[in-house]
Design a protein around this motif. Sequence first.
Motif, short mmCIF file in Angstrom:
data_model
loop_
_atom_site.label_atom_id
_atom_site.label_comp_id
_atom_site.label_asym_id
_atom_site.label_seq_id
_atom_site.Cartn_x
_atom_site.Cartn_y
_atom_site.Cartn_z
N CYS A 50 0.83 -1.20 0.00
CA CYS A 50 0.00 0.00 0.00
C CYS A 50 0.86 1.25 0.00
O CYS A 50 1.86 1.34 0.71
CB CYS A 50 -0.89 0.03 1.24
SG CYS A 50 -1.94 -1.41 1.43
N GLN A 51 0.43 2.23 -0.78
CA GLN A 51 1.10 3.52 -0.86
C GLN A 51 0.03 4.61 -0.72
O GLN A 51 -0.95 4.61 -1.45
CB GLN A 51 1.78 3.70 -2.22
CG GLN A 51 2.79 2.65 -2.55
CD GLN A 51 4.18 3.03 -2.07
OE1 GLN A 51 4.52 4.20 -2.05
NE2 GLN A 51 4.95 2.05 -1.70
N LEU A 52 0.25 5.53 0.22
CA LEU A 52 -0.63 6.68 0.38
C LEU A 52 0.01 7.85 -0.35
O LEU A 52 1.16 8.20 -0.09
CB LEU A 52 -0.82 7.02 1.86
CG LEU A 52 -1.81 8.13 2.19
CD1 LEU A 52 -3.22 7.77 1.72
CD2 LEU A 52 -1.81 8.42 3.67
N MET A 53 -0.70 8.40 -1.34
CA MET A 53 -0.16 9.48 -2.16
C MET A 53 -0.50 10.82 -1.50
O MET A 53 -1.67 11.20 -1.43
CB MET A 53 -0.75 9.42 -3.56
CG MET A 53 -0.62 8.05 -4.22
SD MET A 53 1.05 7.42 -4.32
CE MET A 53 1.69 8.40 -5.64
N LEU A 54 0.51 11.52 -1.01
CA LEU A 54 0.33 12.79 -0.33
C LEU A 54 0.73 13.94 -1.24
O LEU A 54 1.81 13.92 -1.83
CB LEU A 54 1.17 12.84 0.94
CG LEU A 54 0.87 11.77 1.98
CD1 LEU A 54 1.83 11.88 3.15
CD2 LEU A 54 -0.56 11.88 2.46
N VAL A 55 -0.14 14.92 -1.35
CA VAL A 55 0.14 16.10 -2.15
C VAL A 55 0.42 17.26 -1.20
O VAL A 55 -0.36 17.52 -0.28
CB VAL A 55 -1.04 16.44 -3.08
CG1 VAL A 55 -0.76 17.70 -3.87
CG2 VAL A 55 -1.33 15.27 -4.01
N ASP A 56 1.55 17.93 -1.41
CA ASP A 56 1.92 19.04 -0.55
C ASP A 56 2.65 20.09 -1.38
O ASP A 56 3.73 19.82 -1.91
CB ASP A 56 2.82 18.54 0.57
CG ASP A 56 3.08 19.60 1.63
OD1 ASP A 56 2.28 20.55 1.73
OD2 ASP A 56 4.07 19.47 2.36
N GLY A 57 2.04 21.24 -1.54
CA GLY A 57 2.67 22.32 -2.29
C GLY A 57 2.98 21.96 -3.73
O GLY A 57 4.01 22.35 -4.26
N GLY A 58 2.10 21.21 -4.37
CA GLY A 58 2.30 20.82 -5.77
C GLY A 58 3.18 19.61 -5.96
O GLY A 58 3.39 19.15 -7.07
N THR A 59 3.74 19.06 -4.88
CA THR A 59 4.59 17.87 -4.96
C THR A 59 3.82 16.67 -4.42
O THR A 59 3.17 16.77 -3.38
CB THR A 59 5.86 18.07 -4.11
OG1 THR A 59 6.53 19.23 -4.56
CG2 THR A 59 6.79 16.88 -4.21
N THR A 60 3.89 15.55 -5.13
CA THR A 60 3.25 14.33 -4.68
C THR A 60 4.31 13.36 -4.21
O THR A 60 5.31 13.14 -4.89
CB THR A 60 2.43 13.68 -5.82
OG1 THR A 60 1.46 14.61 -6.28
CG2 THR A 60 1.73 12.41 -5.35
N SER A 61 4.10 12.79 -3.03
CA SER A 61 5.02 11.77 -2.53
C SER A 61 4.22 10.54 -2.13
O SER A 61 3.06 10.63 -1.74
CB SER A 61 5.84 12.30 -1.35
OG SER A 61 5.00 12.77 -0.33
N ALA A 62 4.85 9.39 -2.25
CA ALA A 62 4.21 8.12 -1.90
C ALA A 62 4.78 7.64 -0.57
O ALA A 62 6.00 7.51 -0.42
CB ALA A 62 4.45 7.09 -2.99
N ILE A 63 3.91 7.39 0.39
CA ILE A 63 4.31 6.89 1.70
C ILE A 63 3.84 5.45 1.83
O ILE A 63 2.66 5.16 1.67
CB ILE A 63 3.66 7.74 2.83
CG1 ILE A 63 4.03 9.21 2.68
CG2 ILE A 63 4.05 7.20 4.19
CD1 ILE A 63 5.47 9.54 2.87
#
Length: 87
Positions: A50-63
Amino acid sequence: MSAKVTTRQITFNHRFALANMPEAHAPGTFDLVVEQIPLDVSWEAYRASCQLMLVDGGTTSAISVTMAELEAALLADSQHDVNSGLS
């Protein structure tokens, strides 16, 4: 058997933190990508990644997150108002 990928949306109404996050994240609705990878056994079986896709300030990261950790965080989020005395 090939991998199965599903995406669903997860909503946090309050700031939240998960084990692989450097700091708490702002509330919002995020994509949860679940990849079910087939196991090499004689019956149909999968391992979930599982990966939670976080968007922050126009950047997407996978946790990377486990379902148990995510369910606990969502439960804590839903109980936030109850515990703080808000309705």
